[in-house]
Design an enzyme around this catalytic site. Sequence first.
Site, PDB file in Angstrom:
ATOM      1  CG  ASP A   1      -1.671   1.208   1.485  1.00 34.39           C
ATOM      2  OD1 ASP A   1      -1.922   1.934   0.504  1.00 34.39           O
ATOM      3  OD2 ASP A   1      -2.049   1.461   2.647  1.00 34.39           O
TER       4      ASP A   1
ATOM      5  N   GLY B   1      -4.612   9.479  -7.610  1.00 34.29           N
ATOM      6  CA  GLY B   1      -5.366  10.725  -7.450  1.00 34.29           C
ATOM      7  C   GLY B   1      -6.815  10.659  -7.891  1.00 34.29           C
TER       8      GLY B   1
ATOM      9  CB  CYS C   1      -7.401  11.587  -3.972  1.00 30.39           C
ATOM     10  SG  CYS C   1      -7.569   9.854  -3.706  1.00 30.39           S
TER      11      CYS C   1
ATOM     12  N   GLY D   1     -10.262   3.571  -7.146  1.00 32.10           N
ATOM     13  CA  GLY D   1     -10.557   4.989  -6.936  1.00 32.10           C
ATOM     14  C   GLY D   1     -11.441   5.589  -8.003  1.00 32.10           C
TER      15      GLY D   1
ATOM     16  N   GLY E   1     -13.886   2.672  -2.148  1.00 32.67           N
ATOM     17  CA  GLY E   1     -13.644   3.328  -0.873  1.00 32.67           C
ATOM     18  C   GLY E   1     -14.917   3.973  -0.362  1.00 32.67           C
ATOM     19  CB  SER E   2     -16.250   7.427  -0.564  1.00 35.92           C
ATOM     20  OG  SER E   2     -16.426   7.525  -1.933  1.00 35.92           O
TER      21      SER E   2
ATOM     22  N   GLY F   1      -9.290  10.262   3.672  1.00 34.23           N
ATOM     23  CA  GLY F   1      -8.148   9.840   2.871  1.00 34.23           C
ATOM     24  C   GLY F   1      -7.061   9.347   3.807  1.00 34.23           C
ATOM     25  CG  MET F   2      -5.953   5.348   3.932  1.00 34.34           C
ATOM     26  SD  MET F   2      -7.015   5.490   5.396  1.00 34.34           S
ATOM     27  CE  MET F   2      -5.833   5.625   6.702  1.00 34.34           C
TER      28      MET F   2
ATOM     29  CD  GLU G   1     -29.218  12.773 -24.671  1.00 40.89           C
ATOM     30  OE1 GLU G   1     -29.887  13.305 -25.570  1.00 40.89           O
ATOM     31  OE2 GLU G   1     -28.222  12.030 -24.903  1.00 40.89           O
TER      32      GLU G   1
HETATM   33  P1  XMP Z   1     -12.887   6.068  -3.710  1.00 42.38           P
HETATM   34  O1  XMP Z   1     -13.144   7.009  -4.835  1.00 42.38           O
HETATM   35  O2  XMP Z   1     -13.472   4.712  -3.948  1.00 42.38           O
HETATM   36  O3  XMP Z   1     -11.303   5.889  -3.695  1.00 42.38           O
HETATM   37  O4  XMP Z   1     -13.283   6.623  -2.381  1.00 42.38           O
HETATM   38  C1  XMP Z   1     -10.657   5.060  -2.774  1.00 42.38           C
HETATM   39  C2  XMP Z   1      -9.172   5.057  -3.049  1.00 42.38           C
HETATM   40  O5  XMP Z   1      -8.586   6.350  -2.844  1.00 42.38           O
HETATM   41  C3  XMP Z   1      -7.202   6.186  -2.549  1.00 42.38           C
HETATM   42  N1  XMP Z   1      -6.893   7.003  -1.365  1.00 42.38           N
HETATM   43  C4  XMP Z   1      -6.207   8.165  -1.395  1.00 42.38           C
HETATM   44  N2  XMP Z   1      -5.640   8.835  -2.419  1.00 42.38           N
HETATM   45  N3  XMP Z   1      -4.987  10.551  -0.918  1.00 42.38           N
HETATM   46  C5  XMP Z   1      -5.003  10.034  -2.171  1.00 42.38           C
HETATM   47  O6  XMP Z   1      -4.483  10.645  -3.098  1.00 42.38           O
HETATM   48  C6  XMP Z   1      -5.533   9.934   0.156  1.00 42.38           C
HETATM   49  O7  XMP Z   1      -5.497  10.440   1.280  1.00 42.38           O
HETATM   50  C7  XMP Z   1      -6.170   8.677  -0.094  1.00 42.38           C
HETATM   51  N4  XMP Z   1      -6.794   7.782   0.718  1.00 42.38           N
HETATM   52  C8  XMP Z   1      -7.220   6.784  -0.104  1.00 42.38           C
HETATM   53  C9  XMP Z   1      -6.959   4.727  -2.289  1.00 42.38           C
HETATM   54  O8  XMP Z   1      -6.339   4.189  -3.442  1.00 42.38           O
HETATM   55  C10 XMP Z   1      -8.365   4.199  -2.093  1.00 42.38           C
HETATM   56  O9  XMP Z   1      -8.516   2.824  -2.354  1.00 42.38           O
END
Ligand code: XMP
Length: 480
Positions: free
Chosen positions: A249, A301, A306, A340, A362-363, A388-389, A472
């Site tokens: 990771d 990103g 992110c 992401g 993630g979200s 975000g991590m 649309e």
């Molecule tokens: P979603 O869009 O599904 O994305 O919420 C989840 C993914 O985002 C990444 N991730 C980060 N990328 N800064 C970043 O640039 C962060 O703080 C961060 N935290 C998570 C990661 O790949 C995750 O699975």
Amino acid sequence: MKLRTELALTFDDVLLVPRRSSIRSRRAVNTQTQFSRRIALSIPIVSSNMDTVTESAMALAMARLGGIGVIHRFMSVERQAAEIERVKRAEGFMVEHPLSVPADASVQQARNILAAHNIGGLLVRGNNGEVLGLVTTRDLLFERDADLPVTAVMTPREQLVTLSPGTSLDAARETLHRHRVEKLPVVDGTGQLQGLVTARDIIQIEQWPDATKDDRGRLRVAAAVGVRPSDEDRAAACVQAGADALVVDIAHGHADTAIGMIRALKAHFPEVDVIGGNVATAEGVRDLVEVGADAIKVGVGAGSICITRLVTGFGVPQLTALDECAAAGHALNIPIIADGGIRIAGDITKALAVGSSTVMLGSLLAGTDESPGAAVIRKGRRYKVVRGMASLSANINRQEIDQRREIDPEDWERVVPEGVEAMVPARGPVHDVVHQLVGGLRSGLSYAGAATIEELWANAEFIRITAAGRHESEVHDVTM
Ligand code: XMP
């Protein structure tokens, strides 16, 4: 300096063009795929290694649904190993090393162990490891004397119904029914405990036919590790706890540190799959596969939380990144995980259609009951936190865990966050959310005339759209 002038695209820039289809119903499609070289999934969904998304509850639910969860690494090594063990112990027709207590353990000690592991029974063992009895929550429920030894309340060995090693699932089910009991210790000819079969486990197995399991019938789970030398110890503890895959990771995975870590993990743990990432280029895929990566996570990103692209200026719009990386992955026969930026079911179909084997969410999963943390109420609505991590609070927490001390608020200014803290609406059980997402994907496969994800790769035709086309596509000109 090099300037690439072709347009880079993401999900909203394109649509998939409908193709002639012989698929008669959404049920007729098959969503099987590969998470990594040796790990197959029934659905192409992976829960993200974020501390607001995946711990054991999420990983358990994902594996039961046919996906997989990646337990995050922002906790002590011991806790991460315990989270993995919780998943590996949860199911399987026989628990191989059932928890037990010595004969002199007290009622209170037994209660504590049952609560900590969220289980319903403990074996009581003698000095030589022989089974003396079984104590269950029901035996302890109304016992007033917490200091009493468990032997005073347990069901003794001679009254226990047991199985011998090698009993089949059907025979175990039959024995449970015949004796109207819920737990069957598996005991060998010398009285030594070999395992435990529980009614709860057998019901679970039958309830989740698509579950992702290892060859011993246990649910599969992946674990995230970092790239520092100490992370090799973390990886060892995760593998010891039963992790099926290790996910390296690191935000910029096309880096010597990540390459070195993949090489080391492959050398030390040849039995587990190692996932490399995150990258956004074909060269990144090739360099990580060259040192042994069994799957590659793509996305720089793109995530909802992110701000890497804003803070650093780096990134590749996700559809283009996936297109380039999947071509490299297919040439090497290594699956791509689209990580992401997935917001809706249609994004999943697009991410797979461009060549990925799975999507990491993630979200989209952070608001479910199974994500870590409690819901908060804002203006009468329930929300859950997602962060975000590389956000400020996650960064400070990480330092606190590493250094085992509180970080002085004055030091907070030194952090340069590349992620944010946010809230998402609470969405109920992850099962319901995944059901909707997979339903959308199944429908998408039928629009593509594809019975499988591989056929989707072959049949997919994308078309670029304008802002008017996007408008649309959304609900328009009605009041919601
Ligand atoms: P979603 O869009 O599904 O994305 O919420 C989840 C993914 O985002 C990444 N991730 C980060 N990328 N800064 C970043 O640039 C962060 O703080 C961060 N935290 C998570 C990661 O790949 C995750 O699975």
